[in-house]
Design a protein around this motif. Structure first.
Motif, PDB file in Angstrom:
ATOM      1  N   GLU A   9       0.839  -1.189   0.000  1.00  0.00           N
ATOM      2  CA  GLU A   9       0.000   0.000   0.000  1.00  0.00           C
ATOM      3  C   GLU A   9       0.882   1.249   0.000  1.00  0.00           C
ATOM      4  O   GLU A   9       1.797   1.362   0.826  1.00  0.00           O
ATOM      5  CB  GLU A   9      -0.925  -0.003   1.216  1.00  0.00           C
ATOM      6  CG  GLU A   9      -1.870  -1.192   1.271  1.00  0.00           C
ATOM      7  CD  GLU A   9      -2.721  -1.188   2.529  1.00  0.00           C
ATOM      8  OE1 GLU A   9      -2.743  -0.132   3.201  1.00  0.00           O
ATOM      9  OE2 GLU A   9      -3.337  -2.212   2.845  1.00  0.00           O
ATOM     10  N   GLU A  55      -4.058   5.187  -6.476  1.00  0.00           N
ATOM     11  CA  GLU A  55      -4.386   3.892  -7.051  1.00  0.00           C
ATOM     12  C   GLU A  55      -3.769   2.727  -6.299  1.00  0.00           C
ATOM     13  O   GLU A  55      -4.210   1.585  -6.454  1.00  0.00           O
ATOM     14  CB  GLU A  55      -3.933   3.845  -8.507  1.00  0.00           C
ATOM     15  CG  GLU A  55      -2.439   4.062  -8.680  1.00  0.00           C
ATOM     16  CD  GLU A  55      -2.052   4.247 -10.136  1.00  0.00           C
ATOM     17  OE1 GLU A  55      -0.949   3.804 -10.490  1.00  0.00           O
ATOM     18  OE2 GLU A  55      -2.857   4.826 -10.903  1.00  0.00           O
ATOM     19  N   ASN A  56      -2.730   2.996  -5.479  1.00  0.00           N
ATOM     20  CA  ASN A  56      -2.092   1.941  -4.714  1.00  0.00           C
ATOM     21  C   ASN A  56      -2.559   1.903  -3.261  1.00  0.00           C
ATOM     22  O   ASN A  56      -1.931   1.226  -2.440  1.00  0.00           O
ATOM     23  CB  ASN A  56      -0.570   2.097  -4.745  1.00  0.00           C
ATOM     24  CG  ASN A  56       0.004   1.817  -6.111  1.00  0.00           C
ATOM     25  OD1 ASN A  56      -0.522   0.985  -6.846  1.00  0.00           O
ATOM     26  ND2 ASN A  56       1.083   2.521  -6.464  1.00  0.00           N
ATOM     27  N   ASN A 112      -7.881  -0.135  -4.461  1.00  0.00           N
ATOM     28  CA  ASN A 112      -7.259  -1.285  -5.114  1.00  0.00           C
ATOM     29  C   ASN A 112      -7.943  -2.559  -4.624  1.00  0.00           C
ATOM     30  O   ASN A 112      -7.855  -2.918  -3.440  1.00  0.00           O
ATOM     31  CB  ASN A 112      -5.762  -1.317  -4.799  1.00  0.00           C
ATOM     32  CG  ASN A 112      -5.012  -2.293  -5.690  1.00  0.00           C
ATOM     33  OD1 ASN A 112      -5.440  -3.421  -5.908  1.00  0.00           O
ATOM     34  ND2 ASN A 112      -3.875  -1.844  -6.205  1.00  0.00           N
TER      35      ASN A 112
END
Length: 1815
Positions: free
Chosen positions: A904, A912-913, A918
């Motif tokens: 993360e 987006e991470n 996600n």
């Protein structure tokens, strides 16, 4: 003999007798258990007394007068002062000082020379042993006097050159370096000031031993330094690639050519940092000074210097970042992480451990000098026993006369609690008032400061009045006697002077105002006792502080004289500057930059010497001086021996009381009315009413056989009755229940069964509990489960503890608690019902219980063929068995979830991470929540939630589990897409980051680490409070003296605030390299910035909050040099005294106080702190024995194989091993230059030379392997693990030689690119082989091997501590990613230092863990608006701001918990493990020599090298032991029997292992009453009583069998037990008793005796005429059996006669012997010698019964080792006369009948006899 000598001899005699009595009272077991200890101690003490008496010169001369001594003291002091001020800069400040120094030097030199002349005149020079120059102290005095004389003449020479320049004397400033020896005059001052009470011999003995230990651990440190140095050379090599402009000249680099900031890079394809366009990666040609020395791996010297500086944990991260840019980052990270872990945390702490242990021993010897006073009350306040109207009472007096009238009332008021509280309240108000002042840097500061001045004057008057009242009340004489009153008086005087306006404005006496807060310590009794325990007596810590300051002053003066003439070096112009520089090295803050600066200013030829000078100083002060503070604190925390025993008893009583009560969550049911459960009974055949009865009453008549097997119903029972047989059968088949009988018959049977069980407890104990390995039952602190109480109760002596009563009390407490629980279960229907819904015995709950509690049983007995697997994988099985299967599953799920959280990241800023955006990252969260839901449901159904005995939430761990679960569920349900800074969603994410801490509650060992930490939380809290008080005092002082005065303009050319306007050009930091243009104003890159009047970036003293934050950073030695430099530049040199005092008190004492308290708490929680000296030695001995392993000595070839025998002797010789150990070192030094293709291009000849030399030495190792294989045979060679490793490395070396010299080098004919790739591989493979070979040096050196075991054991023992540390760091890493994800780059935060991902955060936190500039990272993360980009409503990953208060809490808590507490646990573990090895012959129960002796003997008996031997061989092994483990079967016959029987019965006649016998011997060689703890002592006494009882029974049984046998065969009575010794000797029967009288009975024994002489008779009866003995079982021959005692004895026919005389009789008797305990073996020869001595009149045949415990002893001869195969074989090769068997009875001389000679025949019969005997 003179009177003093007679008195001394009498004292020695008394001392010797006392020590002898103490040795006799403490000796127990084997006679060698404490052999020589008391004698050596008494002899050493007597020799010390005698030597001290004789060496004291009995004369009173003018040389020894007090005036001469005072003159020498004055001269030494004058010399020390003058050498400190004799510098050009100091003389330039005050010109007359030049002549003052000259005059003072003349006085001191005159005194020294006059003293030397007078002593030479009085004692002579060389005329006798007592002459002046024969003493080393006198030689040193003469040398120092000559140096002083040369210094004085040099000063005169300088003055002449200054006044008469026309003489052209050309004085050079570096001539003054000769004065650098003068500061050693302090060594001469020490014996004049300090008088040692210990004799000289004892001091020399202590120093000799300590120096040996320091030498050993220094060798270990050098080993690791060399390892990492050569590894760094090969891994990194020349890191010369930098990002530069495209057209840069690599030989002439300027500052304009480098990137800003300067960045290292790697060529394309290497995997390092790639330069951004248009910069290019180019190799620069810079020298060592240009690169800065630190961070270089070019050669061995530079690499060692870099490794040492990195091991000091200062500046290592910058080298790490350079290596990460030059190579793939993972290689650099692994290299430096392991370097820090091993060198900085383990190896250097081993150094600290040995220094601490060494000085602890010295401290014990000097304990008389530091002994605490017995009377703790003040002299002015004592108590006196007086008779009053109410009887005799202790009356406390303030003097000899009790005051009356108003004074008495005043004293009563002053002692009252109300007055004390009143004073404390005013002290607190005063401190808070002074701390409330805040500098605002405006016009309001001055009037507010005046108001605070009036406030301080008022409080000063108030405290002065208090002091005056006390003086009037007690009188000045009684007042001044008390220490606390002295302190109050000094505070009053100083604060009164501070109230003077002139002094108040200049802050000369502000110290007295701020130190008033120390009176709060007196207000808290707990804190007062803690401070008293730590800092008393004052001689310890005070003497150590004086020693430290004197050492720094001495080294500062030496450095001052060495470097004051070095140009461009301002650190050594004056003594204060030199002192600050050397003090900075002690704190290690910025010392690497300081050393690099000095090396750059030094001449190139002197650089290695200067580097060695500062490294030696740093090594001494950081490893010895600082460890002395830890040693003193640990000694103050040490408890008395008697107090330890009381603490042990109280700890066990505390656990007993805890077991007898229920927790408060279960005691809630006591508040509710009782509702017992009633059961309705079924009606019988007759119709009569049956009332309801309690369910517990009905349960008493049913026994559940499904859970455990009992022997209640035996075949002895007569007519067992059953009720309701048909129903009983159905119940048994369904639930396994049987009904108990009612009536007198069943009662009688039950009683009989109970008695039978009590009688058979001994047998069951021996057959079941003892069948397992006895010492596996012991926990680390010695607690045991007591299986029986069969040992007899002895009357406890005075002062001893009744162990049985304590255990019975504990058992009673458990029974009481169980009864309470049963009552609760019976009377409260909802008790022990999970969630008040699930039934107690429901099938669902039973199923869940099986799921929750099922785990692998690592204590399985290994049935069904699993014993071998258990032995091989015992550690793995034990690891699997520490947790239930469900906990293992949840730990795995948690680890997978934590790994998912590592991915993360808030980068990129689109989010987006992040887990919210996600879906792949959400899978692990869902899986974790579902798994934990299932786990909690199962555990709650099985054990309950809260109100059950084994509830899920019964401690803090259960609460944390629920907290982690609910936060995970809430976050998963919410999944917020918008998260602002300091929002609820961000707090929820931080709570979710606690998921790694879930493993704390799952793994019991990690949970135990946490519990141990919180158990010592009280002491840690007291230390924290004490440090906060100290920090508050100095913070308040800092606010008073420099508050509001540190602000300045960021433009150094502007000094006033009015002119601090506009903009200016600010230089940019570019590089640490020394390149052209760096110091040029025109070429250096600049940036235009506005002028700002502001405080320093990282600290200020405007209010007490900022001041305490700055001092907390300083407490970690970080940033204090910056504070020092700013205070020096803005307020002069006097302002820096404040920060130096704080650093010395707060850091050097405060930090070591943390270390000492953490170590003391760790040892106390482990149980080792409460151990007495003897118990501690036993604890260390058990751990030492656990590490001992059998030797892998190869088998000796037979004498017929002469070549193999010679090669065996060659390979086993000492010089052979030393030669190849030296060869290993030389082989490692071939790696002093890098082995790579680039180095080959630059220095091809050097690279080829070292690789060829390495190949040649590898072939020598091949020859070594071949020689050993021939000598030992391959099977014998393969027995040793070391040989296997050597063979593997040698094979790798041969493969490398082939690949490099026969494949890679000739490959240029094929393809150049292929050759380059092959060379890269072969060079890498080659240096890895050499490094692996370097590791083998540890196995060739016993010292390195011992210390390597220390490190390895420390790693294993601290595995769970390291795991707990990593989990906590992982939690902080996740939290850092949430709090500071995209913080703006600043002074510390950069591309290498950030929190964008959890992996990068782990690197940052590992850096902070070492303390490397953690405060700079904190200040960068504190950045908030308007100094960063932030708008309201932005997500936390979209802004580059940090978190001001979050950063303070985050970093301060991390550093306090991790660095101060958890990391110090590693030091505690290492110190605990090192005590295993820090032992000598005097202070160890069993020394290493004794263990080595046992290993040698074991290796002789264990011929097959199986690590186990048959139990029958134990008796032979015991006879061969020497030293403290020696057992003489003649003197200690009973002990010998007990030891053999213990081995036989504990292992049921099976094979015994190496540790089984060694543990048994260790128990028998110590005094268990002193060495063992309570539980273990009781267990051991019970076992020894059982063995003693069984041996007595067996002896009686054997004697009775012999008597019965003689009664059955009366015809053989006269033919048994007679030996033909001649007339006049008693006839010995088979029973072992004489037929003449009981007094003349002597136990028949045989021994092997070495008889010298050649005159023996050759008359011997022919063996063919004798009857053939019965056949004996022959043992299968072992191939290549080692030449030991059996083989040695079989090489001659000397035992053939013995074999034929003492063969086992008939097969029936053999069976009879085997059927009973193997105590005796019948040795019944069929016929005796056919020749009977004339006149003896003895019969020809005899019958001898020989105990197997009385086997023949072997007396061996040897020079090096009594058990070496070579020496054993020499005894039988004709050098000595043959061994013959003779009885141990006194044999009268037989001149007429010489002793017969044994014939030399074949050895097969002897081998048969030997094998049958040892088997």
């Amino acid at each position: 003999m003179s009177a003093p000598t007679r008195l001394l001899v009498a004292k020695a005699a008394v001392l010797s007798s006392a020590m002898l009595a103490r040795k006799n009272s403490s000796s127990r077991g084997a006679p060698g258990s404490a052999a020589g200890f008391g004698a050596r101690e008494s002899i050493a003490a007597i020799s010390d007394m005698l030597s001290s008496q004789h060496k004291k010169p009995v004369r009173s001369s003018y040389v020894e007068s007090d005036r001469v001594e005072w003159a020498l003291k004055i001269a030494c002091t004058i010399s020390m002062i003058t050498v400190c001020i004799h510098t050009p800069r100091t003389i330039e400040l005050f010109q007359p000082l030049n002549y003052i120094i000259l005059a003072a030097d003349f006085i001191s030199v005159s005194i020294f020379m006059l003293d030397s002349v007078l002593r030479i005149h009085y004692e002579g020079i060389f005329r006798c042993d007592s002459s002046y120059l024969s003493n080393r102290w006198s030689q040193f005095s003469v040398f120092i006097s000559i140096i002083h004389l040369l210094s004085f003449l040099l000063h005169c020479y300088q003055l002449i050159d200054n006044f008469f320049p026309f003489l052209h004397l050309n004085y050079r400033a570096w001539y003054g370096a000769i004065r650098s020896i003068r500061p050693f005059i302090i060594i001469r001052l020490i014996p004049l000031v300090v008088k040692f009470k210990l004799p000289k011999n004892r001091i020399e003995q202590l120093l000799k031993r300590s120096s040996q230990q320091v030498k050993n651990v220094t060798l270990f440190f050098v080993f690791f330094m060399t390892l990492y140095a050569i590894f760094g050379i090969q891994l990194f090599g020349r890191m010369d690639y930098h990002c530069v402009q495209p057209k840069t000249d690599p030989n002439n680099v300027t500052i304009m050519d480098l990137a800003i900031p300067d960045t290292m890079c790697a060529p394309e394809g290497i995997g390092g940092y790639e330069c951004p366009a248009p910069m290019v990666c180019m190799q620069l040609n810079l020298n060592a000074k240009g690169e800065g020395f630190y961070g270089m791996f070019n050669d061995f010297g530079a690499s060692v210097f870099t490794v040492y500086l990195a091991a000091s944990e200062e500046g290592w991260v910058y080298v790490l970042y350079d290596c990460m840019d030059s190579l793939p980052s993972y290689l650099a990270f692994l290299y430096f992480c392991t370097l820090i872990f091993f060198l900085a945390w383990l190896v250097k702490n081993v150094f600290i451990a040995v220094i601490t242990e060494t000085f602890a021993e010295i401290r014990v010897q000097f304990s008389e000098m530091w002994q605490k006073k017995e009377v703790t009350l003040d002299e002015g306040f004592r108590k006196k026993l007086e008779k009053t109207d109410d009887g005799w009472r202790l009356i406390r007096l303030d003097g000899e006369v009790e005051p009356e009238g108003p004074k008495q009332k005043l004293q009563w008021m002053l002692r009252s609690m109300y007055f004390q509280c009143f004073v404390i309240i005013f002290v607190v108000i005063n401190a808070i008032g002074n701390a409330m002042f805040v500098y605002r840097h405006d016009e309001t500061d001055k009037p507010r400061k005046y108001n605070f001045y009036l406030f301080e004057v008022g409080f000063t008057i108030l405290f002065n009045v208090e002091c005056i009242i006390k003086i009037l009340c007690y009188g000045f004489r009684n007042f001044i006697r008390r220490g606390i009153f002295k302190f109050e008086l000094i505070l009053c005087l100083g604060s009164s002077l501070n109230c003077v306006k002139f002094f108040y404005e200049r802050n000369y006496f502000t110290y007295f105002q701020t130190f008033r807060l120390l009176r709060l310590i007196k207000a808290s009794p707990i804190l007062e006792d803690f401070v008293w325990k730590i800092f008393s007596p004052g001689k310890k810590l005070g003497g150590l502080v004086i020693f430290t300051i004197a050492f720094i002053c001495c080294y500062s003066a030496i450095s001052l004289q060495l470097f004051y003439s070095v140009p461009n070096l301002h650190h050594f112009r004056t003594f204060p500057q030199a002192f600050m520089s050397m003090f900075q090295i002690i704190t290690q803050e910025g010392w690497t930059d300081f050393v690099v600066e000095v090396l750059r200013a030094t001449d190139d030829n002197l650089v290695p010497l200067v580097a060695l000078y500062f490294v030696a100083y740093h090594l001494f002060v950081t490893l010895i001086v600082l460890s002395l503070f830890v040693a003193v604190i640990l000694d103050n925390l040490e408890m008395d021996e008697e107090l330890k025993k009381v603490k042990q008893l109280r700890a066990r009583e505390a656990t007993t009381s805890m077991r007898s009560t229920l927790p408060w969550r279960l005691r809630v049911f006591e508040k509710f009315p009782t509702r017992p459960q009633m059961a309705a009974m079924r009606k019988a055949d007759s119709d009569f009413p049956m009332p309801k009865v309690r369910g517990s009453f009905t349960h008493q008549f049913a026994v559940d056989h499904s859970l455990e097997t009992t022997d209640v119903i035996e075949s002895d029972f007569e007519f067992p009755k059953r009720i309701m047989k048909s129903a009983g059968k159905r119940k048994i088949s369904k639930s396994g229940l049987t009904f108990r009988q009612i009536g007198s018959t069943s009662l009688r049977c039950s009683l009989n069964n109970l008695l039978e069980k009590s009688r058979s407890m001994t047998g069951k104990f021996l057959q079941t509990a003892v069948r397992n390995k006895q010492f596996n039952m012991y926990s680390e602190n010695g607690d045991l489960s007591r299986p029986s109480d069969s040992a007899p109760k002895k009357n406890a002596k005075q002062g001893e503890i009744d162990i049985r009563a304590l255990q019975q009390k504990r058992q009673l407490a458990e029974i009481t608690r169980n009864r309470i629980e049963e009552d609760m279960r019976e009377n409260h229907p909802f008790f022990d019902r999970p969630l008040f819904l699930v039934g107690r015995a429901s099938q669902l709950r039973e199923f869940c219980k099986k799921m929750v509690h099922s785990k692998y049983d690592s204590q399985d007995d290994g049935t069904n063929g699993g014993a071998k697997t258990k032995k091989r994988f015992k550690e793995i099985r034990a690891l699997i068995g520490i947790m239930p299967y469900i906990d293992w599953a949840m730990a795995t799920v948690t680890i997978v979830s934590c790994i998912s959280m590592l991915f993360e990241s808030p980068w990129p800023t689109t989010g987006e991470n992040l887990v919210m955006n996600n879906g792949y990252l959400q899978i692990s969260d869902y899986f974790f929540v579902l798994s934990m839901t299932f786990e909690l449901c199962v555990k709650i159904i099985a054990n309950g939630l809260f109100f059950t005995p084994k509830a899920v939430v019964r401690d803090v761990g259960g609460v944390m589990n629920l907290f982690i679960y609910f936060t995970s569920v809430i976050f998963l349900a919410w999944m917020p897409k918008h998260v602002e800074i300091n929002s609820l969603a961000q707090f929820l994410m931080i709570c979710r980051a606690m998921r790694p801490l879930r493993i704390y509650t799952l793994v019991p060992h990690i949970r135990r680490v946490v519990l141990e930490f919180f158990r010592g939380f009280k002491e840690i809290l007291l230390v924290t409070i004490l440090m906060i008080v100290v920090m508050f005092i100095f913070a308040s002082f800092g606010v008073q003296i420099v508050g509001g005065k540190l602000a300045a303009c960021n433009d150094p050319t502007v000094s006033s605030r009015e002119n601090c306007t506009g903009v200016f050009w600010q230089k940019l930091f570019v590089t640490r390299l020394e390149v052209y243009g760096k110091d040029t104003e025109a070429m250096h890159p600049k940036i235009m910035v506005p002028r700002v009047w502001t405080n320093p970036r990282n600290f200020n003293f405007d209010h007490v909050g900022n001041a305490m934050l700055a001092l907390f950073e300083t407490l970690s030695f970080k940033g204090w040099n910056v504070i020092r430099d700013i205070l020096w530049s803005r307020h002069g040199p006097w302002a820096v005294v404040f920060i130096h005092i704080y650093v010395f008190i707060g850091c050097m004492i405060g930090l070591t106080l943390f270390v000492g308290v953490v170590i003391a708490n760790y040892t106390q929680n482990r149980g080792t702190a409460l151990l007495t000296v003897d118990q501690r030695r036993w604890h260390d001995l058990k751990a030492r024995l656990k590490m001992a392993q059998p030797l892998h000595v190869p088998p000796k070839p037979s004498e017929s194989a002469r070549l193999r025998t010679k090669l065996y002797d060659l390979t086993m010789s000492r010089w052979f091993n030393q030669a190849f150990a030296l060869l290993v070192v030389l082989n490692s030094f071939t790696l002093v230059i890098p082995w790579n293709v680039e180095e080959e291009e630059q220095r091809a000849t050097y690279v080829f030379t070292v690789t060829a030399l390495a190949a040649f030495m590898n072939m020598l190792f091949v020859i070594e392997i071949i020689l050993k294989v021939i000598a030992y045979t391959f099977s014998g060679f393969w027995q040793s693990r070391r040989n296997r490793v050597d063979l593997l490395i040698t094979v790798f070396g041969v493969i490398w030689i082939f690949l490099h010299f026969f494949v890679a080098l000739p490959s240029s004919k094929i393809d150049v690119d292929v050759q380059v790739e092959l060379k890269k591989f072969t060079y890498t493979f080659g240096y890895l082989v050499v490094i692996l070979r370097f590791f083998t040096i540890a196995s060739r050196n016993s010292t390195l091997k011992m210390l390597m075991l220390t490190v390895i054991m420390s790693m294993f023992r601290s595995f769970f501590i390291i795991t707990a540390l990593f989990l906590l760091v992982l939690f902080y890493a996740y939290t850092g990613v949430i709090l500071f994800p995209m913080v703006k780059y600043g002074m510390a935060v950069s591309k290498h230092v950030n929190f964008r991902t959890a992996s990068e955060a782990l690197v940052v936190l590992f850096r902070c863990l070492t303390g490397e500039d953690w405060n700079d990272i904190m200040h960068d993360c504190m950045r908030s608006a308007p100094f960063c980009y932030w708008n309201e409503g932005m997500n936390y990953w979209e802004t580059d701001c940090g978190n001001f208060y979050g950063a303070i809490i985050y970093f301060c808590s991390f550093y306090l918990i991790i660095t101060y507490i958890v990391r110090n646990l590693l030091v505690a573990v290492i110190m605990e493990n090192f005590s295993l090895f820090y032992s000598s012959e005097e202070d160890a129960l069993l020394s290493y020599a004794d263990i080595r002796n046992f290993q040698y003997v074991w290796n002789m008996v264990d011929q097959e090298q199986k690590r186990t031997i048959p139990v029958e061989r134990v008796k032979f092994l015991l006879r061969l032991l020497k030293g403290r483990l020696e057992v003489d079967p003649e003197k200690d016959r009973i002990l010998f029997k007990h030891m053999c029987y213990e081995m036989e019965r504990l292992h049921n006649g099976e094979e015994v292992s190496f540790h089984d016998v060694l543990y048994m011997l260790s128990y028998r060689s110590v005094d268990i009453r002193k060495s063992l703890q309570l539980e273990e002592l009781l267990q051991r006494e019970e076992l020894e009583f059982i063995i003693e009882e069984e041996v007595a029974k067996q002896t009686i049984r054997t004697w009775l069998e012999g008597c019965l046998r003689k009664m059955r065969n009366p015809s053989q009575k006269d033919a048994e037990g007679v030996l033909p010794f001649g007339g006049g000797h008693p006839v010995i029967h088979s029973s072992g008793h004489s037929s003449i009288s009981h007094e003349e009975t002597v136990a028949q024994r045989l021994r092997f005796e070495n008889i010298r002489g050649d005159s023996v008779d050759t008359e011997e009866t022919e063996s063919s005429e004798e009857e053939t003995p019965p056949p004996i079982r022959k043992k299968a021959a072992v191939k290549n059996r080692r030449g030991s005692i059996p083989d040695v004895l079989s090489r001659t026919g000397l035992f053939q006669e013995a074999a034929r005389k003492f063969m086992v009789g008939s097969s029936s008797e053999k069976k009879q012997v085997k059927s009973r305990s193997p105590e005796t073996v019948q040795l019944l020869p069929k016929r005796a010698n056919s020749e009977i001595r004339k006149g003896s009149g003895q019969p020809k045949n005899f019958h001898l019964q020989l105990n197997v415990y009385d086997l023949p002893d072997v007396e061996e001869r040897g020079e090096d080792s009594p058990f070496s195969p070579k020496n054993l074989s020499d005894d039988f090769n004709g050098e000595h006369s043959p061994l013959v068997i003779t009885p141990s009875l006194p044999v009268p001389p037989t001149h007429g009948s010489p002793r017969p000679l044994m014939p030399c025949e074949t050895t097969k019969d002897i081998e048969k006899w030997w094998n049958s005997l040892v088997d």
